[in-house]
Design a protein around this motif. Structure first.
Motif, PDB file in Angstrom:
ATOM      1  N   THR A   1     -64.310 -82.034-183.505  1.00 41.58           N
ATOM      2  CA  THR A   1     -64.686 -80.662-183.812  1.00 41.58           C
ATOM      3  C   THR A   1     -66.103 -80.391-183.339  1.00 41.58           C
ATOM      4  N   ALA A   2     -66.286 -79.289-182.614  1.00 41.03           N
ATOM      5  CA  ALA A   2     -67.626 -78.868-182.208  1.00 41.03           C
ATOM      6  C   ALA A   2     -68.285 -78.133-183.364  1.00 41.03           C
ATOM      7  N   LEU A   3     -69.529 -78.509-183.667  1.00 37.76           N
ATOM      8  CA  LEU A   3     -70.243 -77.932-184.812  1.00 37.76           C
ATOM      9  C   LEU A   3     -71.490 -77.168-184.386  1.00 37.76           C
ATOM     10  N   GLY A   4     -71.494 -76.673-183.150  1.00 39.71           N
ATOM     11  CA  GLY A   4     -72.630 -75.889-182.696  1.00 39.71           C
ATOM     12  C   GLY A   4     -73.804 -76.746-182.268  1.00 39.71           C
ATOM     13  N   ARG A   5     -74.998 -76.336-182.686  1.00 41.08           N
ATOM     14  CA  ARG A   5     -76.230 -77.016-182.269  1.00 41.08           C
ATOM     15  C   ARG A   5     -77.023 -77.475-183.492  1.00 41.08           C
TER      16      ARG A   5
ATOM     17  N   ASN B   1     -63.467 -80.141-176.626  1.00 43.56           N
ATOM     18  CA  ASN B   1     -62.903 -80.773-175.430  1.00 43.56           C
ATOM     19  C   ASN B   1     -63.888 -80.755-174.267  1.00 43.56           C
ATOM     20  N   GLU B   2     -64.610 -79.635-174.131  1.00 49.38           N
ATOM     21  CA  GLU B   2     -65.594 -79.545-173.050  1.00 49.38           C
ATOM     22  C   GLU B   2     -66.733 -80.538-173.271  1.00 49.38           C
ATOM     23  N   LEU B   3     -67.171 -80.685-174.502  1.00 55.66           N
ATOM     24  CA  LEU B   3     -68.256 -81.616-174.789  1.00 55.66           C
ATOM     25  C   LEU B   3     -67.837 -83.061-174.536  1.00 55.66           C
ATOM     26  N   VAL B   4     -66.623 -83.401-174.938  1.00 55.71           N
ATOM     27  CA  VAL B   4     -66.129 -84.754-174.689  1.00 55.71           C
ATOM     28  C   VAL B   4     -66.009 -84.997-173.187  1.00 55.71           C
TER      29      VAL B   4
ATOM     30  N   ARG C   1     -67.722 -83.582-170.789  1.00 57.71           N
ATOM     31  CA  ARG C   1     -69.052 -83.708-170.184  1.00 57.71           C
ATOM     32  C   ARG C   1     -69.702 -85.041-170.545  1.00 57.71           C
ATOM     33  N   ASN C   2     -69.452 -85.500-171.758  1.00 63.98           N
ATOM     34  CA  ASN C   2     -69.966 -86.816-172.133  1.00 63.98           C
ATOM     35  C   ASN C   2     -69.333 -87.907-171.279  1.00 63.98           C
ATOM     36  N   LEU C   3     -68.025 -87.799-171.053  1.00 63.14           N
ATOM     37  CA  LEU C   3     -67.320 -88.770-170.217  1.00 63.14           C
ATOM     38  C   LEU C   3     -67.887 -88.772-168.800  1.00 63.14           C
ATOM     39  N   ALA C   4     -68.110 -87.582-168.235  1.00 65.11           N
ATOM     40  CA  ALA C   4     -68.668 -87.496-166.890  1.00 65.11           C
ATOM     41  C   ALA C   4     -70.082 -88.076-166.850  1.00 65.11           C
ATOM     42  N   ALA C   5     -70.876 -87.799-167.890  1.00 69.54           N
ATOM     43  CA  ALA C   5     -72.244 -88.302-167.927  1.00 69.54           C
ATOM     44  C   ALA C   5     -72.277 -89.812-168.044  1.00 69.54           C
ATOM     45  N   ARG C   6     -71.337 -90.382-168.799  1.00 64.54           N
ATOM     46  CA  ARG C   6     -71.298 -91.834-168.966  1.00 64.54           C
ATOM     47  C   ARG C   6     -70.959 -92.535-167.654  1.00 64.54           C
ATOM     48  N   GLY C   7     -70.189 -91.879-166.787  1.00 70.42           N
ATOM     49  CA  GLY C   7     -69.823 -92.514-165.526  1.00 70.42           C
ATOM     50  C   GLY C   7     -68.419 -92.203-165.067  1.00 70.42           C
TER      51      GLY C   7
ATOM     52  N   ALA D   1     -78.988 -88.838-160.882  1.00 69.82           N
ATOM     53  CA  ALA D   1     -77.558 -88.732-161.162  1.00 69.82           C
ATOM     54  C   ALA D   1     -77.293 -87.811-162.328  1.00 69.82           C
ATOM     55  N   LEU D   2     -78.095 -87.941-163.378  1.00 65.41           N
ATOM     56  CA  LEU D   2     -77.869 -87.118-164.559  1.00 65.41           C
ATOM     57  C   LEU D   2     -78.287 -85.675-164.318  1.00 65.41           C
ATOM     58  N   ALA D   3     -79.178 -85.450-163.370  1.00 62.81           N
ATOM     59  CA  ALA D   3     -79.575 -84.080-163.063  1.00 62.81           C
ATOM     60  C   ALA D   3     -78.386 -83.272-162.576  1.00 62.81           C
ATOM     61  N   MET D   4     -77.465 -83.920-161.852  1.00 61.77           N
ATOM     62  CA  MET D   4     -76.276 -83.218-161.385  1.00 61.77           C
ATOM     63  C   MET D   4     -75.438 -82.728-162.552  1.00 61.77           C
ATOM     64  N   THR D   5     -75.356 -83.545-163.587  1.00 58.81           N
ATOM     65  CA  THR D   5     -74.630 -83.131-164.774  1.00 58.81           C
ATOM     66  C   THR D   5     -75.358 -82.002-165.477  1.00 58.81           C
ATOM     67  N   ALA D   6     -76.677 -82.123-165.563  1.00 56.78           N
ATOM     68  CA  ALA D   6     -77.456 -81.112-166.271  1.00 56.78           C
ATOM     69  C   ALA D   6     -77.344 -79.760-165.599  1.00 56.78           C
ATOM     70  N   MET D   7     -77.205 -79.734-164.258  1.00 56.77           N
ATOM     71  CA  MET D   7     -77.100 -78.473-163.543  1.00 56.77           C
ATOM     72  C   MET D   7     -75.880 -77.683-163.964  1.00 56.77           C
ATOM     73  N   ALA D   8     -74.867 -78.390-164.464  1.00 44.74           N
ATOM     74  CA  ALA D   8     -73.650 -77.694-164.884  1.00 44.74           C
ATOM     75  C   ALA D   8     -73.850 -76.941-166.183  1.00 44.74           C
ATOM     76  N   ALA D   9     -74.948 -77.215-166.903  1.00 45.02           N
ATOM     77  CA  ALA D   9     -75.187 -76.562-168.184  1.00 45.02           C
ATOM     78  C   ALA D   9     -76.312 -75.551-168.035  1.00 45.02           C
ATOM     79  N   PRO D  10     -76.037 -74.254-168.210  1.00 45.13           N
ATOM     80  CA  PRO D  10     -77.078 -73.251-168.110  1.00 45.13           C
ATOM     81  C   PRO D  10     -78.159 -73.488-169.144  1.00 45.13           C
ATOM     82  N   ALA D  11     -79.344 -72.975-168.872  1.00 42.18           N
ATOM     83  CA  ALA D  11     -80.452 -73.157-169.799  1.00 42.18           C
ATOM     84  C   ALA D  11     -80.192 -72.432-171.119  1.00 42.18           C
ATOM     85  N   SER D  12     -79.423 -71.359-171.070  1.00 40.74           N
ATOM     86  CA  SER D  12     -79.122 -70.639-172.305  1.00 40.74           C
ATOM     87  C   SER D  12     -78.260 -71.506-173.209  1.00 40.74           C
TER      88      SER D  12
END
Length: 265
Positions: free
Chosen positions: A151-155, A34-37, A39-45, A16-27
């Motif tokens: 706030t997104a703070l990078g990596r 907002n995008e991170l929140v 994606r977290n919501l989608a990953a949680r369920g 199930a989580l692999a489907m979410t991971a596919m949406a994120a390029p390896a780069s």
């Protein structure tokens, strides 16, 4: 011991989580807050599954530094008697149970290890900290409706993982800096900064061993403690159940027994 890289027990979880991971390029692409929140919501369920959970109950163990092991029961509820999400924790050792609870408005505790068997009111700071820890959605996803700033703070490197870094600042100034796994977008760590009784307190926690409960992923292992501490407490969840029946007064402080009347002269 750390839990920096806990796995996911259920075999179906990886698929199930692999489907979410596919949406994120390896780069190392940059994503907005907002995008991170999202994606977290989608990953949680997803929002629908999360909203369908009205109560949660976790059962397991709590181990303190020094190898003190307590049985642990945590119950969470949406819209407690005080209006906000409610939470109650019961931790038992040798027949004595420490209770910490937030009824949606105020917090209370019973600690028989300090010779106190009647409920005592928590300070507003302590109650707020308990309330945040007991949200069904979690602080990050609750920020969507709470008015908190995200706030997104990078990596940031976390034990070799190039994690996404995301800061939630609540209206009262308390802040939570989350690290999200770049493949699953689930939380793997958080640094919490808040003021308790006028002093700044910084704690760190790591999450792992995610399992689905009623279609939503929750961590079944947590380590936390003061920032930089060499030893931390550890919560291990053995069973978790959603939408359990909880009495309406379960989160409310019990009334102290009435004082005995003076003997008649």
């Amino acid at each position: 011991m750390t839990i920096a890289k806990w796995g996911i027990r259920a075999g179906t979880a990886l698929a199930a989580l692999a489907m979410t991971a596919m949406a994120a390029p390896a780069s190392a692409q940059e994503l907005s807050a907002n995008e991170l929140v999202a994606r977290n919501l989608a990953a949680r369920g997803g929002a629908e599954a999360l909203a369908a959970i009205k109560t949660l109950r976790f059962k397991g163990s709590l181990r303190f530094p020094g190898d003190f092991l307590l049985s642990y029961v945590e119950t969470r509820g949406r819209k407690g008697p005080g209006g906000d999400d409610a939470v109650r924790v019961d931790a038992t050792l040798q027949g004595l149970t420490v209770v910490q609870a937030y009824d949606g408005k105020s917090g209370w505790t019973i600690n028989p290890f300090q010779g106190r068997r009647d409920p005592e009111t928590m300070s507003a700071d302590e109650a707020r900290a308990l309330a945040d820890s007991g949200r069904i959605d979690g602080v990050l996803l609750a920020s969507r409706a709470s008015g908190a700033t995200v706030t997104a703070l990078g990596r940031e490197d976390f034990d070799g993982t190039d994690a996404y870094k995301l800061k939630v600042t609540e209206k009262d100034g308390d802040s939570f800096v989350y690290l999200l796994d770049p493949g699953t977008f689930l939380e793997i760590a958080v640094t919490e900064t808040r003021r308790i009784r006028g002093a700044e307190t910084v704690t760190e926690a790591e999450f792992g061993d995610y399992e689905k409960v009623a279609g939503v992923y929750f961590p079944m292992a947590l380590e936390n403690g003061p920032k930089g501490a060499s030893q931390r407490s550890r919560i291990t969840i053995d069973t978790a159940e959603a939408n359990v029946d909880v009495p309406t007064d379960f989160f409310v402080a019990p009334a102290a027994p009435a004082a005995p009347k003076p003997a008649a002269k």
